[in-house]
Design a protein around this motif. Structure first.
Motif, PDB file in Angstrom:
ATOM      1  N   UNK A  51      46.803  64.761  43.492  1.00 14.19           N
ATOM      2  CA  UNK A  51      46.508  64.152  42.192  1.00 14.19           C
ATOM      3  C   UNK A  51      46.100  65.137  41.099  1.00 14.19           C
ATOM      4  N   UNK A  52      45.490  66.260  41.454  1.00  8.77           N
ATOM      5  CA  UNK A  52      45.098  67.206  40.399  1.00  8.77           C
ATOM      6  C   UNK A  52      44.855  68.581  41.006  1.00  8.77           C
ATOM      7  N   UNK A  53      44.931  69.593  40.156  1.00  4.50           N
ATOM      8  CA  UNK A  53      44.714  70.979  40.571  1.00  4.50           C
ATOM      9  C   UNK A  53      44.025  71.715  39.431  1.00  4.50           C
ATOM     10  N   UNK A  98      39.247  58.730  46.808  1.00  3.19           N
ATOM     11  CA  UNK A  98      40.465  59.230  46.182  1.00  3.19           C
ATOM     12  C   UNK A  98      39.993  60.132  45.042  1.00  3.19           C
ATOM     13  N   UNK A  99      40.172  61.438  45.173  1.00  2.00           N
ATOM     14  CA  UNK A  99      39.714  62.367  44.148  1.00  2.00           C
ATOM     15  C   UNK A  99      40.785  62.451  43.054  1.00  2.00           C
ATOM     16  N   UNK A 100      40.434  61.972  41.855  1.00  2.00           N
ATOM     17  CA  UNK A 100      41.418  61.809  40.783  1.00  2.00           C
ATOM     18  C   UNK A 100      41.575  63.016  39.871  1.00  2.00           C
ATOM     19  N   UNK A 101      40.475  63.718  39.588  1.00  2.00           N
ATOM     20  CA  UNK A 101      40.526  64.725  38.519  1.00  2.00           C
ATOM     21  C   UNK A 101      39.498  65.821  38.760  1.00  2.00           C
ATOM     22  N   UNK A 102      39.871  67.059  38.394  1.00  2.00           N
ATOM     23  CA  UNK A 102      38.978  68.206  38.515  1.00  2.00           C
ATOM     24  C   UNK A 102      39.128  69.080  37.276  1.00  2.00           C
ATOM     25  N   UNK A 103      38.017  69.688  36.843  1.00  2.00           N
ATOM     26  CA  UNK A 103      38.067  70.532  35.645  1.00  2.00           C
ATOM     27  C   UNK A 103      36.958  71.571  35.704  1.00  2.00           C
ATOM     28  N   UNK A 110      33.675  70.023  37.702  1.00  2.00           N
ATOM     29  CA  UNK A 110      33.410  68.614  38.003  1.00  2.00           C
ATOM     30  C   UNK A 110      34.606  68.010  38.733  1.00  2.00           C
ATOM     31  N   UNK A 111      34.319  67.036  39.593  1.00  2.00           N
ATOM     32  CA  UNK A 111      35.347  66.225  40.244  1.00  2.00           C
ATOM     33  C   UNK A 111      34.946  64.765  40.083  1.00  2.00           C
ATOM     34  N   UNK A 112      35.918  63.894  39.761  1.00  2.00           N
ATOM     35  CA  UNK A 112      35.644  62.453  39.753  1.00  2.00           C
ATOM     36  C   UNK A 112      36.645  61.750  40.663  1.00  2.00           C
ATOM     37  N   UNK A 140      36.917  52.803  36.766  1.00  2.00           N
ATOM     38  CA  UNK A 140      36.891  53.937  37.694  1.00  2.00           C
ATOM     39  C   UNK A 140      37.175  55.225  36.934  1.00  2.00           C
ATOM     40  N   UNK A 141      36.389  56.287  37.171  1.00  2.00           N
ATOM     41  CA  UNK A 141      36.680  57.557  36.497  1.00  2.00           C
ATOM     42  C   UNK A 141      38.049  58.099  36.928  1.00  2.00           C
ATOM     43  N   UNK A 142      38.910  58.358  35.944  1.00  2.00           N
ATOM     44  CA  UNK A 142      40.244  58.883  36.258  1.00  2.00           C
ATOM     45  C   UNK A 142      40.464  60.273  35.684  1.00  2.00           C
ATOM     46  N   UNK A 143      39.583  60.696  34.778  1.00  2.00           N
ATOM     47  CA  UNK A 143      39.763  61.989  34.130  1.00  2.00           C
ATOM     48  C   UNK A 143      38.408  62.593  33.808  1.00  2.00           C
ATOM     49  N   UNK A 144      38.251  63.880  34.140  1.00  2.00           N
ATOM     50  CA  UNK A 144      37.027  64.595  33.785  1.00  2.00           C
ATOM     51  C   UNK A 144      37.445  65.895  33.099  1.00  2.00           C
ATOM     52  N   UNK A 145      36.759  66.257  32.037  1.00  2.00           N
ATOM     53  CA  UNK A 145      37.051  67.494  31.318  1.00  2.00           C
ATOM     54  C   UNK A 145      35.756  68.272  31.142  1.00  2.00           C
TER      55      UNK A 145
END
Length: 357
Positions: A51-53, A98-103, A110-112, A140-145
């Motif tokens: 889902x994210x990298x 389910x880990x959706x986003x990392x930044x 952060x990971x959400x 549900x958190x889907x994006x973290x910046x």
């Protein structure tokens, strides 16, 4: 005789282990699909969706890969090889996150994920701590910046709530004053087609580097945009009779839009986010799921059944990467960290790494 049988079994077991080790070593080698992309072998079951990298800005060889089934992998060689990263902070009994986003911003990251979870690191991902989220968080958190400055971050949920924090998630402040439902109830009469069918969720939320957002309704009927300073999301009619698959921001400004029938549209006018022109594309009926941009201007469009297209002229002409047709899965996200470091994430634990010159 009994001893001999056991010895034979033991020798067979040793030989079998040797063959297994050899096969695993062979499997561990990445497989190029052409001179620009290779398939990276990952220590994951085949049903994981990636889902994210993200990579640590202060250490670009160190990165993390997220997915379903509580997947968190780390790399220390720029993404060539990956190992599983244990997360004590997410070992909730009965939950499979389910880990959706990392930044990352500097060494702070952060990971959400879903069910709602927030993880924070201040040492480049060496260790992660869990930050409690309010049980009344809408959606549900889907994006973290991660934003510049210690403890600064912005979190977005699948119902359009946007929150900012300046103390690493201990306190959050709402950036949008009105819920999406309330906005649509108020604007349905203004001609937003499909707004009355809104199911309460976005299927996709994308953020531009300037902090602007575009979100696609879960049915693909319409889309909404928001930028800092606005008190509510702005609804927009879709540019095509076909429903929307996904949308995102272009580096030079404006939006890209993909329909569920495989059509692609570009918007070149930031002041009018409803003015789209169809791109001459021809995706053989497979939906495009993401468009990624290399810093040199090369475009990559990825989609279902290994669909991968390249454009070297800003999207005027596209060439299909036929060798990607053999990839047994869908390609969901194209991410370029820099000119030479790019990845394509898919279902079935598929990760492509850019190896082009």
């Amino acid at each position: 005789p009994g001893l001999r049988v056991e010895r034979r079994q033991l020798l067979a077991g040793v030989a079998g282990a040797g063959v297994l080790a050899q096969s695993q070593a062979n499997e561990a080698e990445a497989k190029p699909i052409n001179n620009e992309w290779e398939v990276v072998n990952l220590p994951l079951p085949p049903e994981v969706v990636l889902l994210d990298i993200a990579f640590v800005p202060d250490n670009p060889k160190r990165g993390f890969l997220l997915g379903t089934k509580q997947t968190l992998l780390e790399t220390n060689d720029g993404g060539k090889t990956w190992t599983k990263k244990g997360l004590e902070a997410a070992q909730d009994e009965g939950f499979n996150y389910r880990f959706n986003s990392i930044s990352f911003s500097g060494n702070e990251g952060y990971i959400v994920g879903k069910p709602p979870i927030l993880l924070h690191t201040s040492n480049g991902g060496d260790s992660w701590e869990r930050v409690p989220l309010n049980a009344k968080l809408p959606g549900t958190p889907v994006l973290i910046t991660a934003l510049p400055g210690e403890g600064q971050a912005e979190m977005t949920t699948d119902v359009g709530a946007i929150y900012v924090t300046s103390n690493a998630g201990l306190l959050w402040k709402a950036a949008v004053q009105e819920t999406v439902d309330a906005t649509l109830n108020r604007t349905v009469s203004s001609g937003i087609s499909g707004a009355s069918f809104y199911t309460g969720q976005f299927s996709s939320v994308k953020r531009s580097p300037e902090g602007k957002y575009v979100a696609v309704s879960s049915r693909g009927n319409f889309y909404m945009t928001w930028e800092p300073g606005q008190t509510f999301w702005q609804p927009h009619n879709r540019a095509s009779a076909r429903r929307l698959q996904d949308m995102g921001w272009r580096p030079e400004g404006g939006l890209w839009l993909a329909t569920r029938g495989g059509d692609l549209f570009f918007n070149n006018d930031e002041k009018n986010l409803e003015n789209f022109k169809q791109v001459n594309f021809g995706a053989r009926g497979f939906g495009i799921l993401d468009v990624g941009f290399q810093p040199d201007g090369t475009l990559w469009a990825a989609g279902g059944s290994g669909t991968l297209y390249k454009s070297a002229d800003g999207g005027k002409k596209w060439k299909r990467t036929k060798s990607a047709d053999k990839i047994p899965g869908n390609l969901y996200a194209v991410k370029f960290v820099n000119e030479k470091q790019g990845f394509i994430l898919g279902n079935a634990s598929i990760l492509l790494r850019y190896i082009g010159a």
